[in-house]
Design an enzyme around this catalytic site. Sequence first.
Site, PDB file in Angstrom:
ATOM      1  CE1 TYR A  46      -3.851  -2.534   0.451  1.00 29.85           C
ATOM      2  CE2 TYR A  46      -4.439  -1.383   2.003  1.00 29.85           C
ATOM      3  CZ  TYR A  46      -4.292  -1.945   1.817  1.00 29.85           C
ATOM      4  OH  TYR A  46      -5.818  -2.900   1.634  1.00 29.85           O
ATOM      5  N   GLY A  47       1.514   0.881   0.871  1.00 28.79           N
ATOM      6  CA  GLY A  47       2.745   2.204   0.949  1.00 28.79           C
ATOM      7  C   GLY A  47       3.631   3.221  -0.361  1.00 28.79           C
TER       8      GLY A  47
ATOM      9  CB  CYS B 123      -2.515  -0.910   7.480  1.00 27.57           C
ATOM     10  SG  CYS B 123      -1.781  -0.692   6.170  1.00 27.57           S
TER      11      CYS B 123
ATOM     12  CB  CYS C 114       5.859   0.207   8.595  1.00 26.28           C
ATOM     13  SG  CYS C 114       5.553  -1.750   7.347  1.00 26.28           S
TER      14      CYS C 114
END
Length: 270
Positions: free
Chosen positions: A50-51, A81, A199
């Site tokens: 996603y990052g 997250c 994270c």
Amino acid sequence: MKKVGKEVSQVDCIGIFDSGVGGISVLRALVKELPNENFLYYGDSFYAPYGTKTVEEIQKRSVEITEYLLKKGAKAIVVACNSATSAAVNLLRERYPKLPIIGIEPALKPAVCRVTEKYNGEKTGKVMVMATPMTIREEKFKKLLERYKEKTDILCVSCPGLMEYVEKGVTFGDELDGFLMKLLGEYDYKNMDAVVLGCTHYPFLKDALSKFFGEGTEFFDGGEGVAKETRRRLEGIGRLNKENVFGEVVFENSGDPCMIELSQKLLALD
Ligand code: DGL
């Protein structure tokens, strides 16, 4: 919704999701704090990472997964997250105003408190924040940083490519060490008093990371804080399970079937 895993309807479960298996570091804290609750964990490994995606992409996934977890009977949603929290938690809260939605942010506050305490309030300490490009770039983290940047030295390190090791089940070894060396090599990493694992995948890399930082470096992550906040929110609306109920954890994943086995392995780690 594409998924692999056990097919159950968990009435009254806590729905929890992440871009993959990283949120299991939060799930571990949740299971410890709330042993009488059922958890339905959705790992979105097919769409990971996603990052490095856009805010819109992450919002779309977060809404779809939340809808799915609600259909399965979730009474609360934990966004396990940091990247999805920065991109989508406000949108989720707007869409579901009555639903307890608990997000996660890098544990900068406890890290800075510990370091300033260590130096009796002097600004001599050093804190490193490791997180995804999205978390570091988004407004939510910028605001957090603004609150603490005068108190101590804070170095933010964006770590694209790091979560992928955990997704592959690699938490130690030469390849990972080489990657970390390249990533951290340009910083004065030996002198960090604290490292914030911003994270949810990174707590699984703590042993590998420990080798790089000095002996006195302390690690911080947000798992415990999220677990306590989840308890507080459910207590507040009278939705905690009774103490004689024995909770269970069910995993689902949008990726390869082998992600379920990896998920169970990560949950069982000490
Ligand atoms: N586990 C996620 C986080 O806490 C994101 C990793 C990713 O998908 O890039 O930010």
